[in-house]
Design a protein around this motif. Structure first.
Motif, PDB file in Angstrom:
ATOM      1  N   ALA A 110     -29.786   2.051  -7.002  1.00 54.70           N
ATOM      2  CA  ALA A 110     -28.871   2.992  -6.306  1.00 54.70           C
ATOM      3  C   ALA A 110     -28.869   3.853  -5.629  1.00 54.70           C
ATOM      4  CB  ALA A 110     -27.758   2.830  -7.036  1.00 54.70           C
ATOM      5  N   ARG A 111     -30.169   4.905  -5.702  1.00 54.98           N
ATOM      6  CA  ARG A 111     -30.723   5.926  -5.714  1.00 54.98           C
ATOM      7  C   ARG A 111     -31.429   5.544  -4.102  1.00 54.98           C
ATOM      8  NH1 ARG A 111     -34.921   8.057  -4.524  1.00 54.98           N
ATOM      9  NH2 ARG A 111     -36.111   6.101  -5.002  1.00 54.98           N
ATOM     10  N   ALA A 112     -32.276   4.557  -4.243  1.00 59.52           N
ATOM     11  CA  ALA A 112     -32.836   4.675  -2.758  1.00 59.52           C
ATOM     12  C   ALA A 112     -31.538   4.067  -1.716  1.00 59.52           C
ATOM     13  CB  ALA A 112     -33.936   3.426  -2.657  1.00 59.52           C
ATOM     14  N   ALA A 113     -30.639   3.304  -2.482  1.00 60.50           N
ATOM     15  CA  ALA A 113     -29.300   2.928  -1.018  1.00 60.50           C
ATOM     16  C   ALA A 113     -28.440   4.140  -0.819  1.00 60.50           C
ATOM     17  CB  ALA A 113     -28.482   2.110  -2.087  1.00 60.50           C
ATOM     18  N   LEU A 114     -28.502   5.335  -1.114  1.00 56.41           N
ATOM     19  CA  LEU A 114     -27.213   6.317  -1.144  1.00 56.41           C
ATOM     20  C   LEU A 114     -28.451   7.604  -0.936  1.00 56.41           C
ATOM     21  CD1 LEU A 114     -25.122   5.761  -4.132  1.00 56.41           C
ATOM     22  CD2 LEU A 114     -25.099   4.995  -2.207  1.00 56.41           C
ATOM     23  N   ALA A 115     -29.540   7.434  -1.185  1.00 56.28           N
ATOM     24  CA  ALA A 115     -30.056   8.668  -0.313  1.00 56.28           C
ATOM     25  C   ALA A 115     -30.452   9.153   1.169  1.00 56.28           C
ATOM     26  CB  ALA A 115     -31.439   8.349  -0.388  1.00 56.28           C
ATOM     27  N   PRO A 116     -29.999   8.083   2.497  1.00 55.54           N
ATOM     28  CA  PRO A 116     -30.051   7.644   3.406  1.00 55.54           C
ATOM     29  C   PRO A 116     -28.468   8.723   3.836  1.00 55.54           C
ATOM     30  CG  PRO A 116     -31.032   5.869   2.775  1.00 55.54           C
ATOM     31  CD  PRO A 116     -30.438   6.610   1.958  1.00 55.54           C
ATOM     32  N   ILE A 117     -27.972   8.755   2.976  1.00 55.78           N
ATOM     33  CA  ILE A 117     -25.863   9.193   3.916  1.00 55.78           C
ATOM     34  C   ILE A 117     -26.402  10.775   2.764  1.00 55.78           C
ATOM     35  CG2 ILE A 117     -25.310   6.523   4.358  1.00 55.78           C
ATOM     36  CD1 ILE A 117     -23.336   6.513   1.655  1.00 55.78           C
ATOM     37  N   GLY A 118     -27.390  11.065   1.880  1.00 60.97           N
ATOM     38  CA  GLY A 118     -27.192  11.952   1.301  1.00 60.97           C
ATOM     39  C   GLY A 118     -26.603  12.275  -0.231  1.00 60.97           C
ATOM     40  N   LEU A 119     -26.193  10.974  -0.361  1.00 62.93           N
ATOM     41  CA  LEU A 119     -24.844  10.847  -1.916  1.00 62.93           C
ATOM     42  C   LEU A 119     -26.369  11.346  -2.881  1.00 62.93           C
ATOM     43  CD1 LEU A 119     -22.486   8.066  -1.137  1.00 62.93           C
ATOM     44  CD2 LEU A 119     -22.803  11.050  -2.202  1.00 62.93           C
ATOM     45  N   PRO A 120     -26.523  11.987  -3.880  1.00 60.74           N
ATOM     46  CA  PRO A 120     -27.051  11.744  -4.911  1.00 60.74           C
ATOM     47  C   PRO A 120     -26.747  11.146  -6.424  1.00 60.74           C
ATOM     48  CG  PRO A 120     -25.970  13.464  -5.607  1.00 60.74           C
ATOM     49  CD  PRO A 120     -25.775  13.294  -3.824  1.00 60.74           C
ATOM     50  N   VAL A 121     -27.316  10.336  -7.433  1.00 58.80           N
ATOM     51  CA  VAL A 121     -26.683   9.794  -8.246  1.00 58.80           C
ATOM     52  C   VAL A 121     -26.463  10.427  -9.387  1.00 58.80           C
ATOM     53  CG1 VAL A 121     -27.624   7.340  -9.212  1.00 58.80           C
ATOM     54  CG2 VAL A 121     -27.730   7.622  -7.304  1.00 58.80           C
ATOM     55  N   ILE A 122     -25.081  10.218  -9.522  1.00 61.51           N
ATOM     56  CA  ILE A 122     -24.821  10.642 -10.950  1.00 61.51           C
ATOM     57  C   ILE A 122     -24.873   9.808 -12.222  1.00 61.51           C
ATOM     58  CG2 ILE A 122     -23.363  11.899 -12.420  1.00 61.51           C
ATOM     59  CD1 ILE A 122     -22.240  13.444  -9.792  1.00 61.51           C
ATOM     60  N   LEU A 123     -25.517   9.336 -13.034  1.00 63.46           N
ATOM     61  CA  LEU A 123     -24.979   7.760 -13.806  1.00 63.46           C
ATOM     62  C   LEU A 123     -24.524   8.163 -15.280  1.00 63.46           C
ATOM     63  CD1 LEU A 123     -29.430   7.711 -14.257  1.00 63.46           C
ATOM     64  CD2 LEU A 123     -27.386   6.490 -12.789  1.00 63.46           C
ATOM     65  N   LEU A 124     -23.942   7.418 -15.246  1.00 68.76           N
ATOM     66  CA  LEU A 124     -22.943   7.497 -17.077  1.00 68.76           C
ATOM     67  C   LEU A 124     -23.322   6.855 -17.659  1.00 68.76           C
ATOM     68  CD1 LEU A 124     -19.576   7.240 -14.092  1.00 68.76           C
ATOM     69  CD2 LEU A 124     -20.368   9.435 -15.142  1.00 68.76           C
ATOM     70  N   LYS A 125     -22.481   6.937 -19.166  1.00 67.41           N
ATOM     71  CA  LYS A 125     -22.763   6.003 -19.889  1.00 67.41           C
ATOM     72  C   LYS A 125     -24.367   5.710 -20.210  1.00 67.41           C
ATOM     73  CE  LYS A 125     -18.876   4.380 -18.898  1.00 67.41           C
ATOM     74  NZ  LYS A 125     -17.549   2.904 -19.161  1.00 67.41           N
ATOM     75  N   GLY A 126     -24.317   4.213 -20.841  1.00 62.96           N
ATOM     76  CA  GLY A 126     -25.618   4.000 -21.382  1.00 62.96           C
ATOM     77  C   GLY A 126     -26.673   4.075 -19.830  1.00 62.96           C
ATOM     78  N   THR A 127     -26.432   4.144 -19.189  1.00 60.33           N
ATOM     79  CA  THR A 127     -28.038   3.991 -18.346  1.00 60.33           C
ATOM     80  C   THR A 127     -28.360   5.369 -18.163  1.00 60.33           C
ATOM     81  OG1 THR A 127     -27.083   2.471 -16.629  1.00 60.33           O
ATOM     82  CG2 THR A 127     -28.519   3.890 -15.643  1.00 60.33           C
ATOM     83  N   ALA A 128     -27.632   6.520 -18.031  1.00 62.75           N
ATOM     84  CA  ALA A 128     -27.662   7.981 -18.292  1.00 62.75           C
ATOM     85  C   ALA A 128     -28.524   9.101 -19.594  1.00 62.75           C
ATOM     86  CB  ALA A 128     -26.432   8.849 -18.211  1.00 62.75           C
ATOM     87  N   TYR A 129     -27.810   7.903 -20.602  1.00 62.16           N
ATOM     88  CA  TYR A 129     -28.713   7.844 -22.165  1.00 62.16           C
ATOM     89  C   TYR A 129     -29.928   7.600 -21.910  1.00 62.16           C
ATOM     90  CZ  TYR A 129     -23.569   8.093 -22.706  1.00 62.16           C
ATOM     91  OH  TYR A 129     -22.352   8.726 -23.005  1.00 62.16           O
ATOM     92  N   ALA A 130     -30.241   6.512 -21.383  1.00 63.53           N
ATOM     93  CA  ALA A 130     -31.904   5.677 -21.162  1.00 63.53           C
ATOM     94  C   ALA A 130     -32.735   6.551 -20.461  1.00 63.53           C
ATOM     95  CB  ALA A 130     -31.547   4.395 -20.956  1.00 63.53           C
ATOM     96  N   ALA A 131     -32.069   6.941 -19.348  1.00 61.64           N
ATOM     97  CA  ALA A 131     -32.785   7.727 -18.193  1.00 61.64           C
ATOM     98  C   ALA A 131     -33.037   9.023 -18.132  1.00 61.64           C
ATOM     99  CB  ALA A 131     -32.227   8.028 -16.930  1.00 61.64           C
ATOM    100  N   ALA A 132     -32.147   9.962 -19.499  1.00 57.53           N
ATOM    101  CA  ALA A 132     -33.112  11.137 -20.200  1.00 57.53           C
ATOM    102  C   ALA A 132     -33.625  10.919 -21.418  1.00 57.53           C
ATOM    103  CB  ALA A 132     -31.322  11.871 -19.864  1.00 57.53           C
ATOM    104  N   GLY A 133     -33.687   9.805 -21.301  1.00 56.50           N
ATOM    105  CA  GLY A 133     -33.887   9.457 -22.930  1.00 56.50           C
ATOM    106  C   GLY A 133     -33.196  10.327 -24.671  1.00 56.50           C
ATOM    107  N   LEU A 134     -31.736  10.685 -24.325  1.00 52.26           N
ATOM    108  CA  LEU A 134     -31.090  10.924 -25.710  1.00 52.26           C
ATOM    109  C   LEU A 134     -30.932  10.033 -26.722  1.00 52.26           C
ATOM    110  CD1 LEU A 134     -28.219  12.119 -23.168  1.00 52.26           C
ATOM    111  CD2 LEU A 134     -29.980  13.261 -23.137  1.00 52.26           C
TER     112      LEU A 134
END
Length: 329
Positions: free
Chosen positions: A78-102
């Motif tokens: 999703a980051r790769a898809a949205l980067a060309p239009i200048g949109l950062p990816v703000i993760l919510l819920k479980g994916t955010a917890y996993a990516a951040a190691g919470l």
């Protein structure tokens, strides 16, 4: 029997000592039904468990780890898809917890990828995702219109090759909900995880989890959501959380979630009558993992719609869904 058996095991893993075969069957069935089997497996590390149970817990941890890897990969796509239009990816819920190691990530099963983007960029985000291989799931014109006009997210999308779904949010509660969290503030204060992936700040992570549990849904799967909140609260500044919750208009809900988390997973708390009803709904499950207290479950199902929209709109929506054959499970 109720899901109290499961929450006791999560709160104090030593309580599983002495469970007989029927007790273990019930515990595992409840944990699977609540999607907490991976979390339970981590909580029971170091405990003596029967030989027949050990591979079940090992498999649950492996499944949770696989889902976390898949979720992080989807976030990167999703980051790769949205980067060309200048949109950062703000993760919510479980994916955010996993990516951040919470701490909340441990053993957590992750379903869809949930991201948050500004409302005025929602169509651009959808176009970029479609160009990268996602497509719409909803084919019903009524459902599509309902999502776009009243909900806090676009209709769900699924990737044509990877068969993974993404929910693109522009806020965290439906537009017709009684509470209106400040999504712009959530996005402005998001914190970097890595490589163009962001997550909500600590207080907003709690506020979002609470809003999802108590200000929107019917509490189905609520024990897992409350476990998330229990874990997220461990590293929070109470005063900062109070201020942030007040800004988002959900301070009573946050306080209730704190009481429930303490009562169910912590050292205990004094509960109000309403808290006790919510707790009864959360624990409404038998030893086979099936929901019990059907009248209470249905009442919370109706309440979830009542919270989302005014009465006349609710009546029209429920009638339309009923005509289309939808029935609450």
């Amino acid at each position: 029997m109720s899901a109290a058996l499961l929450v006791r095991a999560l709160r104090d893993p030593a309580t599983v000592v002495g469970l007989d075969a029927a007790g273990w069957n019930s515990l595992i069935a409840m944990a699977r039904a609540e999607r907490l089997i991976g979390t339970l497996a981590f909580r029971l590390e170091g405990q003596a468990v029967p030989d027949a149970v050990r591979p079940i817990l090992t498999d649950a941890k492996a499944d949770a780890a696989r889902e976390a890897r898949q979720a992080i990969w989807e976030a990167d796509r999703a980051r790769a898809a949205l980067a060309p239009i200048g949109l950062p990816v703000i993760l919510l819920k479980g994916t955010a917890y996993a990516a951040a190691g919470l701490a909340a990530r441990q053993g957590r099963f992750i379903g869809d990828l949930d991201i948050l983007v500004p409302r005025d960029r929602i169509d651009a985000a959808a176009d970029a995702l479609i160009a990268a291989g996602w497509e719409w799931v909803k084919e019903d014109p009524y459902d599509d219109a309902y999502y776009r006009q009243w909900m806090h997210e676009l209709p769900p999308m699924i990737h044509t090759e990877r068969d993974r779904m993404i929910d693109v949010h522009h806020t965290v509660l439906p537009l017709t909900a009684r509470q209106t969290p400040d999504a712009a503030a959530m996005m402005a204060d998001a914190v970097l995880i890595t490589d163009g992936l962001y997550m909500l700040c600590a207080e907003d992570r709690v506020c979002h989890a609470v809003a999802h549990l108590l200000a929107d849904g019917d509490l189905q799967g609520g024990l897992r959501n409350l476990w998330d909140i229990h874990c997220l609260l461990a590293d929070i500044d109470p005063q900062a959380l109070e201020a942030r919750a007040a800004r988002h208009g959900i301070l009573p809900h946050v306080r209730q979630a704190q009481r429930l988390a303490a009562a169910i997973y912590g050292a205990g708390a004094r509960l109000t009558l309403w808290d006790r009803l919510v707790r009864a709904r959360l624990l409404a499950r038998n030893g086979w993992g099936q929901e019990t207290r059907k009248a209470l479950v249905f009442a919370f199902f109706v309440r979830s719609h009542w919270l989302r929209m005014p009465p006349l709109m609710l009546a029209r929506h429920l009638f339309t869904k009923w005509r289309k054959g939808h029935r609450p499970q």
